[in-house]
Structures are given as structure tokens and as C-alpha cells.
Enzyme design. Structure first.
Site, PDB file in Angstrom:
ATOM      1  CE  LYS A 141       2.908 -19.191  10.936  1.00 55.67           C
ATOM      2  NZ  LYS A 141       2.420 -18.109  12.024  1.00 55.67           N
ATOM      3  CE  LYS A 164      13.020 -22.581  11.292  1.00 59.02           C
ATOM      4  NZ  LYS A 164      13.900 -21.439  11.646  1.00 59.02           N
ATOM      5  CG  ASP A 177       4.931 -24.546   8.497  1.00 60.00           C
ATOM      6  OD1 ASP A 177       6.037 -24.071   9.183  1.00 60.00           O
ATOM      7  OD2 ASP A 177       4.236 -25.155   9.308  1.00 60.00           O
ATOM      8  CG  HIS A 178       9.025 -20.103   8.616  1.00 64.01           C
ATOM      9  ND1 HIS A 178       7.991 -19.359   9.253  1.00 64.01           N
ATOM     10  CD2 HIS A 178       9.941 -20.215   9.641  1.00 64.01           C
ATOM     11  CE1 HIS A 178       8.368 -19.272  10.482  1.00 64.01           C
ATOM     12  NE2 HIS A 178       9.533 -19.595  10.898  1.00 64.01           N
ATOM     13  CG  HIS A 215       5.553 -23.160  12.693  1.00 61.64           C
ATOM     14  ND1 HIS A 215       5.765 -22.970  11.386  1.00 61.64           N
ATOM     15  CD2 HIS A 215       5.674 -21.881  13.347  1.00 61.64           C
ATOM     16  CE1 HIS A 215       5.577 -21.466  10.925  1.00 61.64           C
ATOM     17  NE2 HIS A 215       5.731 -21.023  12.307  1.00 61.64           N
ATOM     18  CG  ASP A 242      -6.191  -0.193  -0.977  1.00 64.05           C
ATOM     19  OD1 ASP A 242      -6.231  -1.389  -0.307  1.00 64.05           O
ATOM     20  OD2 ASP A 242      -6.753   0.921  -0.426  1.00 64.05           O
ATOM     21  CD  GLU A 271       8.046 -17.510  19.753  1.00 67.13           C
ATOM     22  OE1 GLU A 271       8.199 -16.928  18.760  1.00 67.13           O
ATOM     23  OE2 GLU A 271       6.823 -17.744  20.337  1.00 67.13           O
ATOM     24  CE  LYS A 319       4.491 -14.847  20.667  1.00 67.87           C
ATOM     25  NZ  LYS A 319       5.780 -14.734  19.834  1.00 67.87           N
ATOM     26  CG  ASP A 361       1.778 -17.537  16.354  1.00 68.62           C
ATOM     27  OD1 ASP A 361       1.536 -17.247  14.900  1.00 68.62           O
ATOM     28  OD2 ASP A 361       2.655 -17.110  16.963  1.00 68.62           O
ATOM     29  NE  ARG A 368      -3.689   0.247   2.326  1.00 64.74           N
ATOM     30  CZ  ARG A 368      -4.750   0.395   3.272  1.00 64.74           C
ATOM     31  NH1 ARG A 368      -4.907  -0.440   4.305  1.00 64.74           N
ATOM     32  NH2 ARG A 368      -5.369   1.516   3.179  1.00 64.74           N
TER      33      ARG A 368
END
Length: 480
Positions: free
Chosen positions: A142, A176, A171-172, A234, A87, A210, A328, A229, A46
Site C-alpha cells: 500500500k 500479525k 496489508d501487513h 488495516h 529509475d 499511535e 496520532k 492511511d 534509484r
């Protein structure tokens, strides 16, 4: 569809993901000579800026997030890039975007990173501009919805313009190296596959911990929570790779067929098999940090920690619990898979006063990539007071084992596969929907049973109930 795209269209080109991961990954691939000379990159978002301004923006991101030794030919890479402001909520601008993309007879790859609410409008805009016809494939970052229902809505919208063989759901974690190496560990070594079952494995632990809190993701995270999340994508992908049957070959269809079988075999979780928590003020790495509500600026019932005892109901894993936990503001940043083997059926050393411990395989994914197998060994000595045995680790640190090999960003692999058309490390629609079905059942359980997050101090390993979840079965989490 078999083609190598010579156009790459990046949505969300000014966002955090683009700055930290996408632009550095593409620049690194270019520096290594892995991108075709004729590949052109068009960024869109944007923000109003010219191509020259965007190239300067990209340069600053690369100087900040990509090591200098991987920025070879930076000017050449930047010259690949053009930019068009669009946009996504309106149809205007897509024709200009199509003009910037130009002729893509050799193929167009689209990377779509946007809010779930914008997926349908974006696909409609691409379709309006003719950017869904011919040799076009699309990568979807995602979150792909917030439930099975919303995921199906997004998938339906995308499917109206793209066939499944042209859709690359990202899915990153699957990019890996150590995650990919899990397949090599299992299926390229005779040592492991014969004992990769309930007869020899006592339980499996998967941890994604994390140390950070909200870190600028306030609105998204409070709507999502740890379950949606991290677990939905993952962690369930890691579980599927651990538990899957041997595929007939290493290709997209065979690998994903076996993963979806695992996801469909997941048993519905009971209320005694899940723990949810939310962090309060505490200390992480010696620094005081605020509680979740303090960071958010309001009271919230969103979970920042989840622990689950899961079961895969098939012959291979009958009776083997899979303990999952993520959170977290935990004491350390670590992602790992622990395969805990059973005790030996009979110890010949018991009469000599020696005790044995079961073998354990630890697959470290981050921050360090390594594989560690604990083995019993005799402690050197004359043993006049009894034989002594000790568990000793056999370590394979991936950077040491493959010296000279570049440690790549996960998105390098995924972006290259998107451009070249290899779907093996991407997620199929039936996988996504099987994951959501299991997650939705857990959320419904929490709502029905009135389960709310238990407080835990930042810098701890979550609520004490998470420790009890494992200890009821005589199991200790790997950090203890």
C-alpha cells in the site's frame, strides 16, 4: 499458480520499509532455514550503488533493526543479494534488471513498494523486460491509490500484465499472529461462534492508536490523512475478520469471499456518526511535542484522528454498532479489538445486593499480543453483609502461552507466502475496491457537510466529540 519462486525482486530496496521490515524479515527466515537454498534476492531502487555497496547497506540495516539472536548466518544471507539501480519512471534499466534476475523457470516473486504514481510505469518496465511472463507473481504494498478511481487505475495497470491469481496485495496487519489468531479463536472454539452475533454482542470497538507524529512521512501523510492511511486498509480488514461468516475452509478464496461480503454490507455513514480531529501541541509520555501544523510547517486541514460508528447490515450484526477510532499523538500505542457482550437477561444475585457486569473479550494486537476475557466471579468471604461479585480477567498472553516460539515480524509470514504462493493473507481486488467505496463516501460526506478536523491536545484520546460519539449510546471507549 502453484510454484515456489527461486528469485525475489525487491523494488524500493533502499527505502525505510526495506531497512526496517523486509531485509530483517528475509534474514530471519534465512536464519531459521525457511528459505530455499537456491533463492536469490535482487534489490532495486534509484540510488546508484554496486552490489557490494548494497550488501554493506543491508548489513547496517540488519545490525540496527534485527536482534542479534536472529541474524544467524548473516554472511550467507548477504551473499544471496545483488543490486541494480533503476529509475522506475523510465524504461531504461529494466533490461539490466532482467539480466540480474536471470533464469527464473522455477519462479519469480516481485515485491513492489513504490508511490502510486509509479505503479503503471513500473509495470510497463517489467513487461518490456519480459519480467511479467511465465511463473511470476507480484506483491503490491500500500497505498493502492487514494480513492476508488485511482485504485481502479492501479489495479487495471497491474491486471494488464498479471492475472488475479498472481497478484498479492499486502496489508501487513494480516501477517500479525494475533490477527490470524482471531480466526482460530472464532472458528476453532465452540465456545465463541454460537454467541458471535447480535443476540449476545452489544457492540464492537476497534482501536489503532499511535503516539508518534509525522515521523518522516510528511508529504505522504498530509495527502492521505488518518482515514485513508489507517481506516481504509488495516481497520476495515480487522472489522471484516471480526464480522465475517464462517468460511467453508481456510483457503484464500473461501476466506476472502466472506470478507468481501462484510465490506459490501457496510452501511453508509451519517454525519453524526463520524468525528475527525487534528492534534495540537501537548505532551506524550511526559515529553512536550509540537502540533501537527508545527511539524508540517504550514496550516493543513488533514485529519490525524478519526472515530466512526459503523454498521454491518446483515442478519448476524443487525443493530450492533462497530466503533472505530485511530489517531496520532494519542496517550499510548495500542491496537486492539474489544467485543462487548450484552448483560445477562436476569440476575439471580440482585436480591443479595450483588451487581453484575457484562462479559468483555479484548484481543490485543500490539504492542503486546494477548487475549483477555472478563468473567464475573464471587469475591471470597462469608458474605454476611451481602454477596459480592467482581469482574476478573482470564488472560492468555501469547508469548507466555507458547514459550519458546519466536515472535516474528509480520512481513516474515507475508514474504514467505509470496514466495510460496499462498494468497490467504492477501487482499483481493474486490475487497480493496469495496473498502475504497465506503471510504470515498465518508470523504464526500465531510466535503458536503463542511466537516473539518476538531483540535485535540497531543497526549489525549482525541476530540471530546469522539467520546460523545460513543457515550450517546451509553458506551465508553475501552481506555476510560
Amino acid at each position: 499458480m502453484s510454484f515456489t519462486a527461486d528469485r525475489l525482486l525487491l523494488f524500493g530496496a533502499t527505502g525505510d520499509l526495506a531497512q526496517r521490515m523486509l531485509l530483517p524479515s528475509l534474514c530471519a527466515l534465512d536464519a531459521d532455514g525457511l528459505l530455499s537454498d537456491d533463492l536469490r534476492i535482487v534489490g532495486t531502487a534509484r540510488s546508484q550503488m554496486s552490489t557490494a555497496e548494497y550488501r554493506q547497506f543491508a548489513r547496517q540495516a540488519l545490525e540496527k533493526f534485527l536482534p542479534a539472536d536472529r541474524r544467524g548466518g548473516l554472511a550467507t544471507f548477504l551473499n544471496r543479494i545483488s543490486y541494480v539501480a533503476v529509475d522506475a519512471t523510465t524504461i531504461e534499466g529494466y533490461d539490466e534488471l532482467a539480466t540480474a534476475v536471470g533464469n527464473y523457470d522455477n519462479g519469480l516473486a516481485i515485491f513492489l513498494s513504490t508511490a502510486p504514481s509509479l505503479f503503471e510505469a513500473t509495470i510497463a518496465g517489467l513487461d518490456h523486460a519480459g519480467l511479467t511472463k511465465g511463473n511470476v507473481r507480484i506483491g503490491l504494498e500500500k497505498p493502492l491509490g487514494t480513492s476508488l478511481e485511482t485504485s481502479q487505475e492501479i489495479n487495471d495497470a497491474v491486471a494488464r500484465a498479471f492475472s488475479e491469481d498472481r497478484i498479492f496485495r499486502i496489508d501487513h496487519y494480516l501477517g500479525k499472529e494475533t490477527v490470524q489468531n482471531l480466526l482460530a479463536l472464532r472458528f476453532a472454539n465452540l465456545l465463541f461462534e454460537p454467541i458471535w452475533n447480535a443476540k449476545y454482542i452489544d457492540h464492537v470497538q476497534i482501536t489503532v492508536a499511535e503516539t508518534v507524529g509525522l515521523e518522516g512521512r510528511v508529504a505522504f501523510y498530509d495527502d492521505a490523512g488518518a482515514l485513508r492511511d489507517m481506516v481504509q486498509n488495516h481497520m476495515l480488514q480487522l472489522l471484516a475478520l471480526v464480522a465475517m461468516e464462517p468460511p467453508t475452509s481456510f483457503d484464500a478464496t473461501s476466506v476472502r469471499d466472506e470478507k468481501v461480503k462484510v465490506l459490501r454490507a457496510l452501511r453508509e455513514v451519517g454525519d453524526a456518526e463520524t468525528v475527525t480531529g487534528q492534534y495540537r501541541a501537548g505532551a506524550v509520555s511526559g515529553a512536550a511535542v509540537p502540533g501537527y501544523d508545527d511539524e508540517l510547517g504550514k496550516d493543513s486541514s488533514t485529519e490525524t484522528f478519526v472515530a466512526i460508528k459503523a454498521h454491518v447490515d446483515n442478519w448476524r450484526w443487525k443493530g450492533v454498532p462497530f466503533y472505530l477510532r485511530t489517531g496520532k499523538r494519542l496517550p499510548e500505542r495500542v491496537t486492539e479489538i474489544v467485543i462487548q457482550f450484552r448483560c445477562i437477561p436476569h440476575s439471580i444475585f440482585a436480591g443479595r445486593g450483588a451487581t453484575t457486569k457484562p462479559n468483555r473479550l479484548v484481543i490485543g494486537i500490539q504492542p503486546e499480543e494477548n487475549v483477555q476475557l472478563s468473567m464475573m466471579a464471587k469475591v471470597p468471604g462469608l458474605d454476611r453483609e451481602g454477596l459480592r461479585l467482581r469482574s476478573v480477567p482470564l488472560d492468555i498472553a501469547m508469548p507466555d502461552a507458547f514459550s519458546g516460539t519466536v515472535r516474528r515480524i509480520a512481513y516474515e509470514r507475508l514474504l514467505l507466502d509470496l514466495v510460496e504462493g499462498d494468497q490467504t493473507l492477501f487482499v483481493r481486488r474486490d475487497e480493496v475496491e469495496a473498502q475504497w467505496e465506503w471510504i470515498d463516501a465518508i470523504r464526500a460526506l465531510w466535503a458536503e457537510a463542511g466537516i473539518t478536523p476538531k483540535p485535540y491536545g497531543a497526549g489525549s484520546w482525541g476530540p471530546s466529540a469522539a467520546i460523545a460519539l460513543a457515550e450517546r449510546d451509553g458506551v465508553s471507549w475501552h481506555d476510560e
